[in-house]
Design a protein around this motif. Structure first.
Motif, short mmCIF file in Angstrom:
data_model
loop_
_atom_site.label_atom_id
_atom_site.label_comp_id
_atom_site.label_asym_id
_atom_site.label_seq_id
_atom_site.Cartn_x
_atom_site.Cartn_y
_atom_site.Cartn_z
N UNK A 1 0.84 -1.20 0.00
CA UNK A 1 0.00 0.00 0.00
C UNK A 1 0.88 1.24 0.00
N UNK A 2 1.93 1.22 0.78
CA UNK A 2 2.84 2.36 0.83
C UNK A 2 3.51 2.57 -0.53
N UNK A 3 3.95 1.47 -1.15
CA UNK A 3 4.57 1.57 -2.47
C UNK A 3 3.57 2.11 -3.50
N UNK A 4 2.36 1.60 -3.43
CA UNK A 4 1.33 2.08 -4.36
C UNK A 4 1.03 3.55 -4.14
N UNK A 5 1.00 3.97 -2.89
CA UNK A 5 0.77 5.38 -2.59
C UNK A 5 1.89 6.25 -3.16
N UNK A 6 3.13 5.77 -3.04
CA UNK A 6 4.27 6.51 -3.60
C UNK A 6 4.15 6.60 -5.13
N UNK A 7 3.76 5.50 -5.76
CA UNK A 7 3.62 5.51 -7.22
C UNK A 7 2.53 6.48 -7.65
N UNK A 8 1.43 6.48 -6.91
CA UNK A 8 0.33 7.37 -7.27
C UNK A 8 0.77 8.83 -7.15
N UNK A 9 1.53 9.15 -6.10
CA UNK A 9 1.97 10.54 -5.91
C UNK A 9 2.98 10.96 -6.99
N UNK A 10 3.90 10.07 -7.39
CA UNK A 10 4.94 10.45 -8.35
C UNK A 10 4.47 10.40 -9.81
N UNK A 11 3.46 9.62 -10.10
CA UNK A 11 3.03 9.47 -11.50
C UNK A 11 1.72 10.17 -11.78
N UNK A 12 1.49 11.32 -11.18
CA UNK A 12 0.20 11.99 -11.32
C UNK A 12 -0.04 12.52 -12.74
N UNK A 13 1.01 12.62 -13.59
CA UNK A 13 0.81 13.12 -14.95
C UNK A 13 0.18 12.08 -15.86
N UNK A 14 0.12 10.81 -15.46
CA UNK A 14 -0.50 9.76 -16.27
C UNK A 14 -1.82 9.35 -15.61
N UNK A 15 -2.87 9.92 -16.08
CA UNK A 15 -4.18 9.71 -15.44
C UNK A 15 -4.66 8.26 -15.55
N UNK A 16 -4.43 7.63 -16.68
CA UNK A 16 -4.88 6.23 -16.81
C UNK A 16 -4.15 5.32 -15.83
N UNK A 17 -2.86 5.57 -15.63
CA UNK A 17 -2.10 4.78 -14.67
C UNK A 17 -2.55 5.10 -13.25
N UNK A 18 -2.86 6.35 -13.01
CA UNK A 18 -3.36 6.75 -11.70
C UNK A 18 -4.65 6.02 -11.34
N UNK A 19 -5.53 5.90 -12.30
CA UNK A 19 -6.79 5.22 -12.03
C UNK A 19 -6.55 3.74 -11.72
#
Length: 180
Positions: free
Chosen positions: A59-77
């Motif tokens: 969950x922590x890793x996923x949270x980090x990925x979500x915060x750093x990759x905010x420019x890719x909306x499809x990946x964020x979803x």
């Protein structure tokens, strides 16, 4: 007291002593069974805690990925959905851990009860005088039958739990590993 010493005792006393010895054997085997169940519950608890820690890390890793990759909306979803699933898994594991801890505590109490009962029937010296009336004997037999029924219900309830069914393969593997 040896079997040779028993020949000097009256028949009812010998019979009561033999019954008490048999009851002690039953209590000792019940204690061992409860200890094994307690060990199994502890192992399950440790496994669930390791799963919980692993999921928290994910969950922590996923949270980090979500915060750093905010420019890719499809990946964020996709990551958000994955994170939500991880949260659900974590909550489910927490609930199972809580149930397992409660079961472990219940087993510890049952073990303590069995040990106290065993200590109460440890030998002739602590058993007190045998009932001399048929009514006293009937009461003792009725109490033993009630206890046996209660233990049978508890055993059936334990075997009906999710954790008992889930850990069945582990117990089977352990039994095979113990056989020569």
């Amino acid at each position: 007291m040896t079997d040779e010493d028993l020949t000097d005792l009256p028949g009812p006393v010998r019979a009561e002593l033999t019954r008490l010895r048999a009851e002690r054997v039953v209590f000792v085997s019940e204690r061992e069974r409860l200890l094994e169940q307690l060990r199994e519950a502890d192992e399950t608890t440790r496994g669930l805690m390791a799963d919980r820690d692993r999921l928290a890390e994910q969950v922590s890793e996923l949270g980090d990925r979500v915060r750093t990759g905010s420019d890719r909306e499809d990946r964020d979803e996709a990551l958000s959905a994955e994170l939500a699933g991880a949260h659900q898994d974590r909550e489910a594991l927490r609930a199972e851990l809580t149930r397992t801890r409660a079961e472990r505590d219940r087993l510890r109490l049952r073990l303590l009860d069995a040990e106290l009962a065993l200590a109460g029937t440890g030998g002739v010296e602590t058993a007190g005088p045998a009932p001399t009336t048929p009514a006293g004997e009937r009461d003792r037999v009725a109490a033993a039958a009630a206890r046996a029924a209660r233990l049978a219900r508890e055993l059936a309830a334990t075997r009906a739990t999710v954790s008992w069914r889930v850990t069945a393969p582990l117990r089977a593997v352990r039994r095979r590993g113990r056989q020569p």
